[in-house]
Design a protein around this motif. Structure first.
Motif, PDB file in Angstrom:
ATOM      1  N   SER A 105      -0.274 -11.917  13.058  1.00 56.79           N
ATOM      2  CA  SER A 105      -0.955 -11.327  11.790  1.00 56.79           C
ATOM      3  C   SER A 105       0.346 -10.237  11.284  1.00 56.79           C
ATOM      4  N   ILE A 106      -0.357  -9.092  10.811  1.00 60.45           N
ATOM      5  CA  ILE A 106       0.630  -8.027  10.287  1.00 60.45           C
ATOM      6  C   ILE A 106      -0.184  -6.771  10.803  1.00 60.45           C
ATOM      7  N   PRO A 107       0.622  -5.683  11.099  1.00 55.24           N
ATOM      8  CA  PRO A 107       0.078  -4.519  11.367  1.00 55.24           C
ATOM      9  C   PRO A 107      -0.939  -3.756  10.501  1.00 55.24           C
ATOM     10  N   HIS A 108      -2.377  -3.411  11.174  1.00 55.45           N
ATOM     11  CA  HIS A 108      -3.126  -2.681  10.546  1.00 55.45           C
ATOM     12  C   HIS A 108      -3.841  -3.545   9.571  1.00 55.45           C
ATOM     13  N   ALA A 109      -3.877  -4.790  10.067  1.00 57.18           N
ATOM     14  CA  ALA A 109      -4.214  -6.000   8.755  1.00 57.18           C
ATOM     15  C   ALA A 109      -5.717  -5.715   8.125  1.00 57.18           C
ATOM     16  N   ASP A 110      -6.608  -4.941   8.741  1.00 60.70           N
ATOM     17  CA  ASP A 110      -7.705  -4.803   8.281  1.00 60.70           C
ATOM     18  C   ASP A 110      -7.947  -3.826   7.351  1.00 60.70           C
ATOM     19  N   THR A 111      -6.802  -2.800   7.293  1.00 57.87           N
ATOM     20  CA  THR A 111      -6.657  -1.787   6.263  1.00 57.87           C
ATOM     21  C   THR A 111      -5.151  -1.646   5.377  1.00 57.87           C
ATOM     22  N   ASN A 112      -4.519  -2.500   5.894  1.00 57.36           N
ATOM     23  CA  ASN A 112      -3.070  -2.542   5.234  1.00 57.36           C
ATOM     24  C   ASN A 112      -3.219  -2.927   3.668  1.00 57.36           C
ATOM     25  N   GLY A 113      -2.628  -2.196   2.976  1.00 58.59           N
ATOM     26  CA  GLY A 113      -2.596  -2.271   1.181  1.00 58.59           C
ATOM     27  C   GLY A 113      -1.523  -3.409   0.946  1.00 58.59           C
ATOM     28  N   MET A 114      -0.446  -3.769   1.456  1.00 59.61           N
ATOM     29  CA  MET A 114       0.535  -4.630   1.087  1.00 59.61           C
ATOM     30  C   MET A 114       0.095  -6.053   0.720  1.00 59.61           C
ATOM     31  N   GLN A 115       0.625  -6.524  -0.422  1.00 61.00           N
ATOM     32  CA  GLN A 115       0.419  -7.798  -0.789  1.00 61.00           C
ATOM     33  C   GLN A 115       0.374  -8.745   0.383  1.00 61.00           C
ATOM     34  N   LEU A 116       1.333  -8.526   1.114  1.00 65.74           N
ATOM     35  CA  LEU A 116       1.523  -9.755   2.282  1.00 65.74           C
ATOM     36  C   LEU A 116       0.463  -9.589   3.213  1.00 65.74           C
ATOM     37  N   ALA A 117      -0.421  -8.502   3.213  1.00 61.27           N
ATOM     38  CA  ALA A 117      -1.466  -8.275   4.169  1.00 61.27           C
ATOM     39  C   ALA A 117      -2.670  -9.269   3.638  1.00 61.27           C
ATOM     40  N   ALA A 118      -2.885  -9.546   2.594  1.00 59.39           N
ATOM     41  CA  ALA A 118      -4.119  -9.852   2.268  1.00 59.39           C
ATOM     42  C   ALA A 118      -4.383 -11.228   2.708  1.00 59.39           C
ATOM     43  N   GLU A 119      -3.524 -12.198   2.840  1.00 55.68           N
ATOM     44  CA  GLU A 119      -3.935 -13.394   3.419  1.00 55.68           C
ATOM     45  C   GLU A 119      -3.850 -13.360   4.958  1.00 55.68           C
ATOM     46  N   HIS A 120      -3.239 -12.465   5.533  1.00 58.26           N
ATOM     47  CA  HIS A 120      -3.634 -12.069   7.023  1.00 58.26           C
ATOM     48  C   HIS A 120      -4.871 -11.543   7.127  1.00 58.26           C
ATOM     49  N   ARG A 121      -5.359 -10.665   6.420  1.00 61.52           N
ATOM     50  CA  ARG A 121      -6.775  -9.904   6.492  1.00 61.52           C
ATOM     51  C   ARG A 121      -7.623 -11.201   6.245  1.00 61.52           C
ATOM     52  N   ALA A 122      -7.682 -11.979   5.311  1.00 63.96           N
ATOM     53  CA  ALA A 122      -8.648 -13.139   5.334  1.00 63.96           C
ATOM     54  C   ALA A 122      -8.590 -14.151   6.418  1.00 63.96           C
ATOM     55  N   THR A 123      -7.426 -14.230   6.889  1.00 62.19           N
ATOM     56  CA  THR A 123      -7.171 -15.155   7.979  1.00 62.19           C
ATOM     57  C   THR A 123      -7.866 -14.715   9.226  1.00 62.19           C
ATOM     58  N   GLU A 124      -7.843 -13.470   9.467  1.00 60.22           N
ATOM     59  CA  GLU A 124      -8.440 -12.839  10.509  1.00 60.22           C
ATOM     60  C   GLU A 124     -10.023 -12.830  10.489  1.00 60.22           C
ATOM     61  N   GLU A 125     -10.335 -12.609   9.422  1.00 58.19           N
ATOM     62  CA  GLU A 125     -11.829 -12.610   8.881  1.00 58.19           C
ATOM     63  C   GLU A 125     -12.372 -14.030   9.259  1.00 58.19           C
ATOM     64  N   ALA A 126     -11.706 -14.925   8.767  1.00 58.16           N
ATOM     65  CA  ALA A 126     -12.005 -16.422   9.152  1.00 58.16           C
ATOM     66  C   ALA A 126     -12.136 -16.850  10.581  1.00 58.16           C
ATOM     67  N   ILE A 127     -11.185 -16.263  11.274  1.00 55.94           N
ATOM     68  CA  ILE A 127     -11.186 -16.634  12.503  1.00 55.94           C
ATOM     69  C   ILE A 127     -12.470 -15.880  13.223  1.00 55.94           C
ATOM     70  N   THR A 128     -12.551 -14.808  12.740  1.00 52.90           N
ATOM     71  CA  THR A 128     -14.018 -13.834  13.365  1.00 52.90           C
ATOM     72  C   THR A 128     -15.119 -14.763  13.025  1.00 52.90           C
ATOM     73  N   ALA A 129     -15.168 -15.011  11.616  1.00 52.29           N
ATOM     74  CA  ALA A 129     -16.254 -15.779  11.215  1.00 52.29           C
ATOM     75  C   ALA A 129     -16.678 -17.099  12.127  1.00 52.29           C
ATOM     76  N   SER A 130     -15.534 -17.890  12.499  1.00 55.67           N
ATOM     77  CA  SER A 130     -15.666 -18.922  13.238  1.00 55.67           C
ATOM     78  C   SER A 130     -16.450 -18.656  14.729  1.00 55.67           C
TER      79      SER A 130
END
Length: 282
Positions: A105-130
């Protein structure tokens, strides 16, 4: 116990396989997946099982992960397409009942405001939901992001950016691959690792580049919009240039800065320094 490394033909993934072997994982217990069959050949020569698989092919991904115990999902390279691609791997890992799904993933994915972080944050959320046992490897910038530009720095005598005095924590791909291998063999890996080397400003990066090249190189800070225009003028596609300029704004906010504790704990040694990484590339 089968360990699957996805994206194994990429610049990071192909380093994870030998790192696993170095940690004593039998070659027969490793499966390396990638899109380029020719680039899988050298991994097959190490004795590991290789399979040509594209993240977009859900059926092939499911077949490749059947029987897997631990899986490393290396984030895809197609910005804007990564979430559905990653979801195919998550679904396949769940079907296989893996004991660990690790994700780069990317540093601080849950709070990171970079455009690149959006898909990483969503992927982390999808993994957690699994509901799968998981570990997020939040890698900061690669040293290679900068070492690949040494010729440009030499030619122009400057590092151009829009990061102000923000700090980034660059680490070599080799160190991050070794850290990923350590997580894959750990008995109880942490849910989240913030991974990076010693933090530097781009001014400090330029000073290190000067030392390595043996010539003066300075940091030139410009507005993000100007940086985007320069990158487009250098031949980068406009959307990619915009993402890179936005990344510098994230760097300015400290969103790529982490301490070295997690990386060095996994490595069992100090992280490779920026200067050493640049010298090795030179």
């Amino acid at each position: 116990m089968t360990t699957v490394v996805t994206g194994a033909t990429g610049q990071l993934g192909r380093l994870v396989v030998p790192a696993l072997l170095a940690k004593g994982v039998p070659a027969t217990d490793i499966v390396a997946l990638g899109r380029d069959e020719a680039r899988l050949a050298d991994l097959a020569a190490l004795g590991v099982t290789t399979r040509k698989v594209d993240y977009t092919d859900a059926e092939a991904v499911t077949e490749a992960l059947a029987g897997a115990d631990r899986v490393l999902l290396i984030s895809g390279s197609e910005v804007g397409q990564r979430l559905p691609q990653h979801q195919n791997v998550i679904d396949a890992a769940k079907a296989a009942g893996v004991s660990l799904l690790a994700y780069t993933s990317i540093p601080h994915a849950d709070t990171n405001g970079m455009q690149l972080a959006a898909e990483h944050r969503a992927t982390e959320e999808a993994i957690t939901a699994s509901g799968l046992p998981s570990s997020f490897l939040r890698n900061s910038w690669y040293v290679e992001n900068y070492s690949g530009q040494l010729d440009t720095y030499r030619e122009h005598g400057t590092v151009l950016g829009a990061a102000g005095d923000g700090k980034v924590s660059p680490a070599t791909r080799a160190d991050l691959a070794e850290a990923a291998a350590a997580v894959l063999v750990a008995e109880q890996p942490k849910p989240v690792y913030e991974l990076g080397g010693a933090a530097v400003t781009l001014t400090e990066l330029a000073a290190t580049v000067s030392e390595v090249l043996g010539q003066p190189v300075t940091y030139t800070d410009v507005p993000a919009e100007e940086l985007r225009k320069v990158l487009v003028g250098a031949g980068l596609p406009e959307p990619y240039a915009a993402v890179l300029a936005d990344a510098d704004l994230g760097l300015c906010r400290g969103e790529l800065e982490v301490d070295t504790d997690d990386l060095e704990s996994l490595l069992g040694r100090p992280a490779t320094s920026l200067a050493d990484g640049l010298r090795a590339a030179l």
